[in-house]
Design a protein around this motif. Structure first.
Motif, PDB file in Angstrom:
ATOM      1  N   ALA A   1       0.827  -1.207   0.000  1.00 53.08           N
ATOM      2  CA  ALA A   1       0.000   0.000   0.000  1.00 53.08           C
ATOM      3  C   ALA A   1       0.860   1.256   0.000  1.00 53.08           C
ATOM      4  CB  ALA A   1      -0.932   0.004   1.218  1.00 53.08           C
ATOM      5  N   ALA A   2       1.965   1.190   0.826  1.00 57.76           N
ATOM      6  CA  ALA A   2       2.873   2.335   0.857  1.00 57.76           C
ATOM      7  C   ALA A   2       3.520   2.554  -0.501  1.00 57.76           C
ATOM      8  CB  ALA A   2       3.940   2.139   1.935  1.00 57.76           C
TER       9      ALA A   2
ATOM     10  N   ARG B   1       0.963   3.968  -2.639  1.00 52.06           N
ATOM     11  CA  ARG B   1       0.790   5.391  -2.352  1.00 52.06           C
ATOM     12  C   ARG B   1       1.955   6.210  -2.902  1.00 52.06           C
ATOM     13  NH1 ARG B   1      -1.079   3.297   2.604  1.00 52.06           N
ATOM     14  NH2 ARG B   1       0.939   3.687   3.582  1.00 52.06           N
ATOM     15  N   LYS B   2       3.179   5.623  -2.711  1.00 52.42           N
ATOM     16  CA  LYS B   2       4.349   6.308  -3.259  1.00 52.42           C
ATOM     17  C   LYS B   2       4.253   6.423  -4.769  1.00 52.42           C
ATOM     18  CE  LYS B   2       7.695   5.123   0.374  1.00 52.42           C
ATOM     19  NZ  LYS B   2       8.954   4.393   0.660  1.00 52.42           N
TER      20      LYS B   2
ATOM     21  N   GLU C   1       1.491   6.335  -6.514  1.00 53.81           N
ATOM     22  CA  GLU C   1       0.452   7.327  -6.820  1.00 53.81           C
ATOM     23  C   GLU C   1       0.972   8.749  -6.622  1.00 53.81           C
ATOM     24  OE1 GLU C   1      -2.510   7.084  -8.096  1.00 53.81           O
ATOM     25  OE2 GLU C   1      -2.393   4.913  -8.320  1.00 53.81           O
ATOM     26  N   ALA C   2       1.717   8.933  -5.481  1.00 49.69           N
ATOM     27  CA  ALA C   2       2.277  10.258  -5.221  1.00 49.69           C
ATOM     28  C   ALA C   2       3.272  10.652  -6.309  1.00 49.69           C
ATOM     29  CB  ALA C   2       2.958  10.289  -3.849  1.00 49.69           C
TER      30      ALA C   2
END
Length: 334
Positions: free
Chosen positions: A105-106, A109-110, A112-113
């Motif tokens: 997930a991280a 998220r990374k 996605e970021a």
């Protein structure tokens, strides 16, 4: 919510407890039954043997049960330990899976970021590029406008210079034409004046000769009265001729002032020497306009000397030593 999975130790715990409790109850019931048994008469040895055997069997059963219970406890403990190990393993696997999920997930998220950051950078770059293009277009438009303005200014300056040059050339040409015309008119006027002066001088000379001849003839005549009358008449004619000559020369030297008007005239007092030199000119009766009076005085003074007066006798010149004349130029007589 999903039901919590039971570990292996938990699944075997309560059956083991129930089994141990059941054995304890059975052992208790056996002890109670032995205690409540009535006293019987001494039995035969076989009975005793039987009782002993039962007693022995009861102890053996108790030991067996105890042993079984101990084994069951050990088994339950081992099973519990195994279940705990399995549970810890499962928990560790779950934690590892959770950590992996969290990491995933991280990472997501990374990603996605990073994707959002890349999109933002791309949008900023696109916006900056569009702004640069707009600025470049404005710059090119401003350059084109300035260039057009400079060309228009240059063209206007060239047109004005051409117009100015044409006007100067036209003015120069007109001035040259006017100069030529003025020179021609001046030459024509000078020629006319010289011809006029020559004609006047010739007329004056002829008149003087005529007067002298007539005077001589009259002196030789016998009739003194007639001779005197003829002399007076001749004197008047001579005076009139020289008056006209003086007015003519004054008109030639006259410069018309702006205030001069038609039919203006001024009476002047003129003093002259026998050689025809004018010594003084004064205003005897003003025209009412000082610039005109001054111009008339200057015109007579500018005559300077009348050479035609040198041929007069002392008697003929006497009236011109100091005389008055009325000055009315032909230009004002219109």
């Amino acid at each position: 919510m999903q039901p919590t999975e039971r570990s292996s130790a938990q699944s075997y715990f309560w059956p083991t407890v129930l089994a141990v409790g059941l054995h304890v109850i059975i052992f208790g019931m056996l002890f109670v039954s032995f205690a409540m048994t009535p006293d019987l008469p001494p039995s035969k040895p076989i009975v005793q043997a039987t009782l002993y055997q039962l007693k022995s069997q009861s102890q053996a059963t108790t030991q067996t049960n105890q042993k079984l219970a101990g084994e069951a406890q050990k088994t339950a403990a081992k099973q519990y330990e195994a279940e705990q190990l399995e549970q810890r393993k499962i928990e560790q696997e779950k934690q590892a899976a959770a950590a992996a999920e969290q990491k995933k997930a991280a990472d997501a998220r990374k990603a996605e970021a990073a994707k959002a950051e890349a999109a933002k950078k791309a949008a900023d770059a696109k916006k900056a590029e569009e702004a640069r293009k707009v600025a470049e277009q404005k710059k090119q438009a401003e350059i084109a406008r300035k260039k057009a303005a400079d060309e228009a200014a240059k063209k206007k300056a060239a047109d004005e210079a051409a117009k100015k040059k044409a006007a100067e050339e036209a003015k120069k040409k007109a001035a040259e034409e006017a100069k030529k015309k003025a020179a021609a008119e001046a030459a024509k006027k000078k020629a006319a004046e010289e011809a006029k002066k020559k004609a006047v001088a010739e007329a004056a000379r002829k008149a003087a000769e005529d007067r002298k001849a007539q005077a001589l003839a009259e002196l030789l005549a016998d009739d003194t009265q007639r001779q005197q009358a003829m002399a007076d008449t001749q004197g008047d004619q001579t005076s009139g001729n020289y008056d006209d000559l003086i007015r003519l020369r004054a008109a030639e030297n006259w410069t018309r002032p702006p205030s001069a008007r038609n039919n203006m005239s001024v009476t002047l007092r003129v003093n002259m020497l026998p050689d025809g030199t004018i010594t003084a000119v004064n205003v005897s009766r003003s025209s009412g306009d000082a610039p005109f009076d001054n111009s008339a005085v200057a015109a007579v003074k500018n005559i300077g000397r009348l050479t035609e007066m040198q041929g007069l006798s002392a008697q003929e010149f006497q009236p011109y030593r100091s005389f008055t004349m009325t000055f009315t130029p032909e230009d004002l007589a219109l």
